[in-house]
Design a protein around this motif. Structure first.
Motif, PDB file in Angstrom:
ATOM      1  N   TYR A 227       0.812  -1.221   0.000  1.00 40.70           N
ATOM      2  CA  TYR A 227       0.000   0.000   0.000  1.00 40.70           C
ATOM      3  C   TYR A 227       0.849   1.276   0.000  1.00 40.70           C
ATOM      4  N   VAL A 228       2.168   1.160   0.017  1.00 39.04           N
ATOM      5  CA  VAL A 228       3.055   2.321   0.087  1.00 39.04           C
ATOM      6  C   VAL A 228       3.877   2.390  -1.187  1.00 39.04           C
ATOM      7  N   SER A 229       3.978   3.578  -1.740  1.00 38.03           N
ATOM      8  CA  SER A 229       4.764   3.777  -2.954  1.00 38.03           C
ATOM      9  C   SER A 229       5.387   5.171  -2.927  1.00 38.03           C
ATOM     10  N   PRO A 230       6.701   5.260  -3.260  1.00 35.34           N
ATOM     11  CA  PRO A 230       7.676   4.181  -3.490  1.00 35.34           C
ATOM     12  C   PRO A 230       8.175   3.600  -2.176  1.00 35.34           C
ATOM     13  N   LEU A 231       8.902   2.486  -2.261  1.00 36.54           N
ATOM     14  CA  LEU A 231       9.440   1.836  -1.080  1.00 36.54           C
ATOM     15  C   LEU A 231      10.862   2.332  -0.826  1.00 36.54           C
ATOM     16  N   PRO A 232      11.145   2.814   0.368  1.00 38.24           N
ATOM     17  CA  PRO A 232      12.499   3.332   0.656  1.00 38.24           C
ATOM     18  C   PRO A 232      13.474   2.187   0.934  1.00 38.24           C
ATOM     19  N   PRO A 233      14.744   2.351   0.600  1.00 39.00           N
ATOM     20  CA  PRO A 233      15.750   1.310   0.852  1.00 39.00           C
ATOM     21  C   PRO A 233      16.272   1.359   2.297  1.00 39.00           C
ATOM     22  N   VAL A 234      15.409   1.056   3.246  1.00 40.44           N
ATOM     23  CA  VAL A 234      15.792   1.057   4.659  1.00 40.44           C
ATOM     24  C   VAL A 234      15.311  -0.240   5.291  1.00 40.44           C
ATOM     25  N   ASP A 235      15.699  -0.453   6.552  1.00 42.09           N
ATOM     26  CA  ASP A 235      15.273  -1.663   7.252  1.00 42.09           C
ATOM     27  C   ASP A 235      13.790  -1.585   7.590  1.00 42.09           C
ATOM     28  N   ALA A 236      13.227  -2.719   8.001  1.00 36.17           N
ATOM     29  CA  ALA A 236      11.779  -2.829   8.192  1.00 36.17           C
ATOM     30  C   ALA A 236      11.267  -1.883   9.275  1.00 36.17           C
ATOM     31  N   GLU A 237      11.949  -1.798  10.415  1.00 33.11           N
ATOM     32  CA  GLU A 237      11.449  -0.958  11.507  1.00 33.11           C
ATOM     33  C   GLU A 237      11.524   0.521  11.166  1.00 33.11           C
ATOM     34  N   THR A 238      12.610   0.946  10.519  1.00 30.60           N
ATOM     35  CA  THR A 238      12.704   2.344  10.091  1.00 30.60           C
ATOM     36  C   THR A 238      11.615   2.679   9.081  1.00 30.60           C
ATOM     37  N   PHE A 239      11.324   1.728   8.204  1.00 29.62           N
ATOM     38  CA  PHE A 239      10.246   1.918   7.237  1.00 29.62           C
ATOM     39  C   PHE A 239       8.907   2.084   7.933  1.00 29.62           C
ATOM     40  N   LEU A 240       8.652   1.256   8.950  1.00 29.19           N
ATOM     41  CA  LEU A 240       7.376   1.343   9.669  1.00 29.19           C
ATOM     42  C   LEU A 240       7.250   2.655  10.433  1.00 29.19           C
ATOM     43  N   VAL A 241       8.332   3.110  11.037  1.00 27.72           N
ATOM     44  CA  VAL A 241       8.298   4.404  11.733  1.00 27.72           C
ATOM     45  C   VAL A 241       8.020   5.522  10.746  1.00 27.72           C
ATOM     46  N   GLY A 242       8.646   5.473   9.576  1.00 26.50           N
ATOM     47  CA  GLY A 242       8.393   6.491   8.560  1.00 26.50           C
ATOM     48  C   GLY A 242       6.959   6.483   8.089  1.00 26.50           C
ATOM     49  N   VAL A 243       6.381   5.301   7.892  1.00 25.30           N
ATOM     50  CA  VAL A 243       4.984   5.195   7.476  1.00 25.30           C
ATOM     51  C   VAL A 243       4.068   5.760   8.553  1.00 25.30           C
ATOM     52  N   ALA A 244       4.347   5.428   9.833  1.00 33.50           N
ATOM     53  CA  ALA A 244       3.513   5.933  10.927  1.00 33.50           C
ATOM     54  C   ALA A 244       3.583   7.445  11.024  1.00 33.50           C
ATOM     55  N   VAL A 245       4.790   8.006  10.883  1.00 32.93           N
ATOM     56  CA  VAL A 245       4.938   9.466  10.958  1.00 32.93           C
ATOM     57  C   VAL A 245       4.214  10.135   9.808  1.00 32.93           C
ATOM     58  N   LEU A 246       4.403   9.603   8.593  1.00 30.77           N
ATOM     59  CA  LEU A 246       3.778  10.208   7.420  1.00 30.77           C
ATOM     60  C   LEU A 246       2.262  10.103   7.488  1.00 30.77           C
ATOM     61  N   ARG A 247       1.760   8.967   7.938  1.00 29.93           N
ATOM     62  CA  ARG A 247       0.312   8.786   8.046  1.00 29.93           C
ATOM     63  C   ARG A 247      -0.268   9.744   9.079  1.00 29.93           C
ATOM     64  N   ARG A 248       0.417   9.912  10.197  1.00 25.83           N
ATOM     65  CA  ARG A 248      -0.089  10.815  11.230  1.00 25.83           C
ATOM     66  C   ARG A 248      -0.063  12.267  10.757  1.00 25.83           C
ATOM     67  N   GLN A 249       1.005  12.648  10.064  1.00 26.79           N
ATOM     68  CA  GLN A 249       1.083  14.019   9.568  1.00 26.79           C
ATOM     69  C   GLN A 249      -0.029  14.320   8.575  1.00 26.79           C
ATOM     70  N   ARG A 250      -0.284  13.383   7.675  1.00 22.07           N
ATOM     71  CA  ARG A 250      -1.302  13.637   6.658  1.00 22.07           C
ATOM     72  C   ARG A 250      -2.704  13.569   7.245  1.00 22.07           C
ATOM     73  N   ASP A 251      -2.923  12.702   8.229  1.00 26.56           N
ATOM     74  CA  ASP A 251      -4.227  12.681   8.905  1.00 26.56           C
ATOM     75  C   ASP A 251      -4.445  13.974   9.677  1.00 26.56           C
ATOM     76  N   THR A 252      -3.391  14.456  10.337  1.00 26.38           N
ATOM     77  CA  THR A 252      -3.508  15.723  11.068  1.00 26.38           C
ATOM     78  C   THR A 252      -3.789  16.882  10.129  1.00 26.38           C
ATOM     79  N   ARG A 253      -3.116  16.878   8.966  1.00 24.09           N
ATOM     80  CA  ARG A 253      -3.342  17.947   7.997  1.00 24.09           C
ATOM     81  C   ARG A 253      -4.768  17.908   7.463  1.00 24.09           C
TER      82      ARG A 253
END
Length: 279
Positions: A227-253
């Motif tokens: 469900y995420v595009s594009p996929l960043p070249p990072v480890d799984a946990e860093t990717f999940l933290v980035g998704v959570a931050v981005l989702r929260r920012q866009r929901d807040t906006r």
């Protein structure tokens, strides 16, 4: 493959669909909470029946033997069937034990139980709780995904947890290597349930063992990558933290834009038409 199937079927079992096909995330009471609530109710009803029997012994010395036996049967029926049915019906699925553990008996569709549900549960409780000292109820609860006992299965009801812990604020920060990715990443298609699972993992990650942390982050990242595009070249946990931050920012906006739009409409909605005076 089997583990993934079991993991996907467990949330589906807890999922409640409204008439508009909207999924609600409800939490059934756990097996231990149900057992604790049942024990409290069971002891309460036993004490009430014991008190009635002691009152009968103290005041019924001159009664006929047949009448005494009939009164004893009436006390047992009252304590095991009539009293539980009346309490659950009057409180819409609550009782002393359920109040103690923060649960409530509801229908399988999430609605309040009626007389039929309460009566069937109380009638089945005579066998599975009183006559077998809770053995049948304990075995059935272990085999059920919602910790249902036999009476719940017959009545089409389950115990829903209503006392949930207060949500704690989650402080997340985007990794520096994801700054460029966050400008173009699309996480809008991420399902709400998966987004909540990711946020829960990020919150509980420090308390997990390293092996469990790696395993859960890898599994969640695999699910979220669809469900995420594009996929960043990072480890799984860093990717999940980035998704959570981005989702929260866009929901807040999005919430802020909706709030601003309602603020702009408030004077129009509150004003009287054609400058009609406010009397």
């Amino acid at each position: 493959m089997t583990a993934a199937t079991d993991a996907s079927s467990a949330p589906a079992e807890r999922e409640l669909l409204t008439g508009e096909a909207v999924a609600l995330d409800v939490r059934p009471a756990s097996y231990l909470l149900r057992a604790a609530g049942t024990i409290i109710d069971w002891l309460t009803y036993l004490l009430i029946m014991f008190g009635c029997l002691m009152l009968l012994v103290a005041t019924g010395g001159g009664l006929d033997g047949a009448l005494v036996r009939a009164l004893v049967i009436l006390i047992l029926v009252f304590g095991m069937v009539i009293l539980p049915t009346t309490i659950e019906l009057a409180t819409r699925g609550r009782s002393l034990g359920k109040l103690a553990v923060g649960a409530r008996i509801v229908r399988d569709d999430g609605g309040a139980i009626g007389f039929r549900h309460a009566f069937i549960r109380a009638l089945a409780g005579v066998l599975e709780i009183f006559m077998t000292f809770g053995g049948i109820a304990a075995l059935t609860g272990l085999l059920s995904t919602r910790s249902k006992r036999l009476g719940d299965l017959m009545a089409g009801a389950y115990s829903q947890l209503e006392r949930v812990p207060k949500a704690r604020p989650l402080d997340l920060y985007l990794a520096p290597q994801l700054a460029g990715w966050a400008q173009t990443a699309d996480v809008a298609r991420l399902p709400d349930r998966l987004s909540r699972r990711i946020a829960q993992f990020v919150r509980q990650a420090p308390q997990l063992t390293p092996a469990a942390r790696v395993g859960l982050s890898t599994e969640l990242a695999r699910e979220a990558s669809a469900y995420v595009s594009p996929l960043p070249p990072v480890d799984a946990e860093t990717f999940l933290v980035g998704v959570a931050v981005l989702r929260r920012q866009r929901d807040t906006r999005a919430l802020q834009l909706e709030h601003d739009r309602l603020d702009r409409l408030t004077p129009v909605l509150d004003a009287l038409p054609h400058a009609f005076p406010d009397r």
